[in-house]
Structures are given as C-alpha cells and as structure tokens.
Motif scaffolding. Sequence first.
Motif, PDB file in Angstrom:
ATOM      1  N   PHE A  44       0.829  -1.200   0.000  1.00  0.00           N
ATOM      2  CA  PHE A  44       0.000   0.000   0.000  1.00  0.00           C
ATOM      3  C   PHE A  44       0.869   1.258   0.000  1.00  0.00           C
ATOM      4  N   SER A  45       1.925   1.243   0.809  1.00  0.00           N
ATOM      5  CA  SER A  45       2.825   2.402   0.901  1.00  0.00           C
ATOM      6  C   SER A  45       3.606   2.591  -0.399  1.00  0.00           C
ATOM      7  N   HIS A  46       4.066   1.483  -0.983  1.00  0.00           N
ATOM      8  CA  HIS A  46       4.884   1.591  -2.190  1.00  0.00           C
ATOM      9  C   HIS A  46       4.053   1.957  -3.413  1.00  0.00           C
ATOM     10  N   VAL A  47       2.803   1.508  -3.461  1.00  0.00           N
ATOM     11  CA  VAL A  47       1.913   1.947  -4.541  1.00  0.00           C
ATOM     12  C   VAL A  47       1.726   3.462  -4.458  1.00  0.00           C
ATOM     13  N   GLY A  48       1.554   3.971  -3.235  1.00  0.00           N
ATOM     14  CA  GLY A  48       1.442   5.410  -3.048  1.00  0.00           C
ATOM     15  C   GLY A  48       2.688   6.143  -3.507  1.00  0.00           C
ATOM     16  N   LEU A  49       3.848   5.595  -3.173  1.00  0.00           N
ATOM     17  CA  LEU A  49       5.112   6.214  -3.575  1.00  0.00           C
ATOM     18  C   LEU A  49       5.218   6.284  -5.101  1.00  0.00           C
ATOM     19  N   VAL A  50       4.911   5.166  -5.771  1.00  0.00           N
ATOM     20  CA  VAL A  50       5.002   5.127  -7.232  1.00  0.00           C
ATOM     21  C   VAL A  50       4.024   6.104  -7.866  1.00  0.00           C
ATOM     22  N   ASN A  51       2.780   6.129  -7.371  1.00  0.00           N
ATOM     23  CA  ASN A  51       1.783   7.032  -7.946  1.00  0.00           C
ATOM     24  C   ASN A  51       2.184   8.491  -7.796  1.00  0.00           C
ATOM     25  N   THR A  52       2.674   8.862  -6.615  1.00  0.00           N
ATOM     26  CA  THR A  52       3.077  10.253  -6.404  1.00  0.00           C
ATOM     27  C   THR A  52       4.280  10.600  -7.262  1.00  0.00           C
ATOM     28  N   ALA A  53       5.228   9.675  -7.380  1.00  0.00           N
ATOM     29  CA  ALA A  53       6.392   9.908  -8.238  1.00  0.00           C
ATOM     30  C   ALA A  53       5.957  10.127  -9.684  1.00  0.00           C
ATOM     31  N   MET A  54       4.996   9.332 -10.135  1.00  0.00           N
ATOM     32  CA  MET A  54       4.503   9.481 -11.506  1.00  0.00           C
ATOM     33  C   MET A  54       3.782  10.812 -11.685  1.00  0.00           C
ATOM     34  N   ASN A  55       2.992  11.214 -10.700  1.00  0.00           N
ATOM     35  CA  ASN A  55       2.288  12.499 -10.786  1.00  0.00           C
ATOM     36  C   ASN A  55       3.265  13.660 -10.833  1.00  0.00           C
ATOM     37  N   LEU A  56       4.286  13.608  -9.983  1.00  0.00           N
ATOM     38  CA  LEU A  56       5.305  14.655  -9.992  1.00  0.00           C
ATOM     39  C   LEU A  56       6.098  14.623 -11.298  1.00  0.00           C
ATOM     40  N   GLY A  57       6.329  13.412 -11.829  1.00  0.00           N
ATOM     41  CA  GLY A  57       7.054  13.281 -13.083  1.00  0.00           C
ATOM     42  C   GLY A  57       6.310  13.894 -14.251  1.00  0.00           C
ATOM     43  N   ARG A  58       4.974  13.746 -14.239  1.00  0.00           N
ATOM     44  CA  ARG A  58       4.178  14.347 -15.312  1.00  0.00           C
ATOM     45  C   ARG A  58       4.297  15.866 -15.295  1.00  0.00           C
ATOM     46  N   ILE A  59       4.303  16.441 -14.103  1.00  0.00           N
ATOM     47  CA  ILE A  59       4.468  17.887 -13.981  1.00  0.00           C
ATOM     48  C   ILE A  59       5.837  18.308 -14.490  1.00  0.00           C
ATOM     49  N   ALA A  60       6.855  17.533 -14.139  1.00  0.00           N
ATOM     50  CA  ALA A  60       8.219  17.851 -14.574  1.00  0.00           C
ATOM     51  C   ALA A  60       8.325  17.788 -16.095  1.00  0.00           C
ATOM     52  N   ARG A  61       7.705  16.764 -16.698  1.00  0.00           N
ATOM     53  CA  ARG A  61       7.755  16.650 -18.161  1.00  0.00           C
ATOM     54  C   ARG A  61       7.005  17.797 -18.825  1.00  0.00           C
ATOM     55  N   ALA A  62       5.879  18.191 -18.233  1.00  0.00           N
ATOM     56  CA  ALA A  62       5.121  19.316 -18.784  1.00  0.00           C
ATOM     57  C   ALA A  62       5.955  20.591 -18.740  1.00  0.00           C
ATOM     58  N   GLN A  63       6.723  20.770 -17.660  1.00  0.00           N
ATOM     59  CA  GLN A  63       7.589  21.940 -17.550  1.00  0.00           C
ATOM     60  C   GLN A  63       8.706  21.887 -18.582  1.00  0.00           C
ATOM     61  N   ASP A  64       9.198  20.668 -18.851  1.00  0.00           N
ATOM     62  CA  ASP A  64      10.236  20.522 -19.881  1.00  0.00           C
ATOM     63  C   ASP A  64       9.708  20.983 -21.234  1.00  0.00           C
ATOM     64  N   PHE A  65       8.483  20.567 -21.568  1.00  0.00           N
ATOM     65  CA  PHE A  65       7.888  20.980 -22.834  1.00  0.00           C
ATOM     66  C   PHE A  65       7.748  22.501 -22.885  1.00  0.00           C
ATOM     67  N   ALA A  66       7.297  23.076 -21.766  1.00  0.00           N
ATOM     68  CA  ALA A  66       7.090  24.524 -21.704  1.00  0.00           C
ATOM     69  C   ALA A  66       8.414  25.260 -21.877  1.00  0.00           C
ATOM     70  N   ASP A  67       9.499  24.663 -21.359  1.00  0.00           N
ATOM     71  CA  ASP A  67      10.816  25.301 -21.433  1.00  0.00           C
ATOM     72  C   ASP A  67      11.488  25.060 -22.781  1.00  0.00           C
ATOM     73  N   GLY A  68      10.890  24.184 -23.608  1.00  0.00           N
ATOM     74  CA  GLY A  68      11.458  23.905 -24.907  1.00  0.00           C
ATOM     75  C   GLY A  68      12.531  22.843 -24.910  1.00  0.00           C
ATOM     76  N   SER A  69      12.757  22.191 -23.766  1.00  0.00           N
ATOM     77  CA  SER A  69      13.776  21.150 -23.705  1.00  0.00           C
ATOM     78  C   SER A  69      13.180  19.819 -24.128  1.00  0.00           C
ATOM     79  N   LYS A  70      14.008  18.854 -24.413  1.00  0.00           N
ATOM     80  CA  LYS A  70      13.550  17.563 -24.889  1.00  0.00           C
ATOM     81  C   LYS A  70      13.127  16.691 -23.724  1.00  0.00           C
ATOM     82  N   PRO A  71      11.907  16.143 -23.773  1.00  0.00           N
ATOM     83  CA  PRO A  71      11.400  15.381 -22.628  1.00  0.00           C
ATOM     84  C   PRO A  71      12.129  14.070 -22.391  1.00  0.00           C
TER      85      PRO A  71
END
Length: 237
Positions: free
Chosen positions: A205-232
């Motif tokens: 249960f704890s590790h599923v939470g960790l993975v999900n939050t990491a993925m959610n934060l990763g999506r935000i990071a990738r979106a910022q990469d696109f906004a900055d013009g860098s390669k995802p």
Amino acid sequence: GLADALLDFLETAWEQPDDGIWEMRGPRRHFTHSKVMAWVAVDRAVRAMEKGRRSGDVAHWKALRSQIHDQVCREGFDVELNSFVQYYGSKHLDASLLMIPLVGFLPPNDPRMVGTVKAIETHLIQDGLVARYTVDPEVDGMPHGEGQFLACSFWLADNYVLQGRQPGAEQLFLKLLEIRNDVGLLSEEYDPVGKRLLGNFPQAFSHVGLVNTAMNLGRIARAQDFADGSKPDNPRA
C-alpha cells in the motif's frame, strides 16, 4: 460473467452500511469512501459500455451512477466543516476522502475538495504526516496511539499536485522518501516520535502510493520541460 455478477450485487449492496476501508471494529456505518468506491465501479462499467468493451443498459447504470454521486455529495459533505466526512452525518475526518479527486469523483479544485484538503491539513496532520482518521474508539473500536499510515500522506501529496501546489507536493514527497530504510523500503506506518517504521513490512500500500506520487510529480516535470522547450527524453539534472 464475474463482472456482471459484481455489478448486480453492487446495485443494491452500495446502500448498505459497511466496515469501511480501515475495517472498523465498531458498528457498521455508511462510510463516505465506500460509497465513492461504489460510484467508481459503476462509472468504470459505464465507460466500458460506452466504448463497446462490454454490453449493458447504459442508461440504467448512468442513472445509478448519478444516484450514488448525488447521495455522497448530499450526505457525505458537512457544510459547517466545509469538508467531506468519514461517514454520513458525522463530524469526523478521514484521509481516505483524499481519494475523491484521485478516482475522478470530483475535480481536484472543486471547492468541496479544497475544503476537505484544508480540514485534513488542519486536523489530521501530525508531525508532518497524515493520520488515517479522527480518533474515536466508538467508531473504530480500537485503542489509539498508532503511527501514521504512510499511504495517506502520499494521497495528500497527490492532491497537492492536482491542485497545482507543486512545492508542497515535493516537500511532502521528500519527507516520505527520507523515512525509507537502507534499501529503500517502507512499512505500513511510521512513528515520528520514535522515528521507526511500524506495522506490516514491506507494505505494498505504501509503495503503490510512492510510485503514484512519483509518476504524478514526473508528469508535472515533463510538462515543464515541454514549456521550457527542452527535450522530454533527456535526463533531468
């Protein structure tokens, strides 16, 4: 098939009181989280029917989906607290209510969810981590003094991400990473006073939470990469 049998059972069973996600030892109640998850089951069935992946009376199941949704919003929300509550008619909070936007029941920035997150921040955060619910032995039939159930803090971090509160999400996520053991594993709960992992170990249960939050934060990071013009596909610094 099995899915049809489950839906047929759910059609009436959703209205019954139950023991909730935390398997309460007190009397059965109409737990808000349980009703939300019943809505999830019907919602996913409706989506599958609309996409042609399963047969069924779409109008019938849509009506049930709306019925459950309306009841939860009417009975599971307390206007005075400006928050969803643990069970119908109560004043208790429950971290499982953080699942409401995560499963698509309401948008993350719906005022009722913003109020729920604020109430949980105010009343359920202890030593920086989220407790499962408001302490009341009459409800859960348990003596108290448990550690913080770690999945709950990941759910709060996910809500922060969805509400656009990136710094808060990252701060909470890093705090959770810091309490892993030497090989990166988490238990079910954590004792912030004794600084030790408690309960079942390792806890999925704890590790599923960790993975999900990491993925959610990763999506935000990738979106910022696109906004900055860098390669995802480039590794981040």
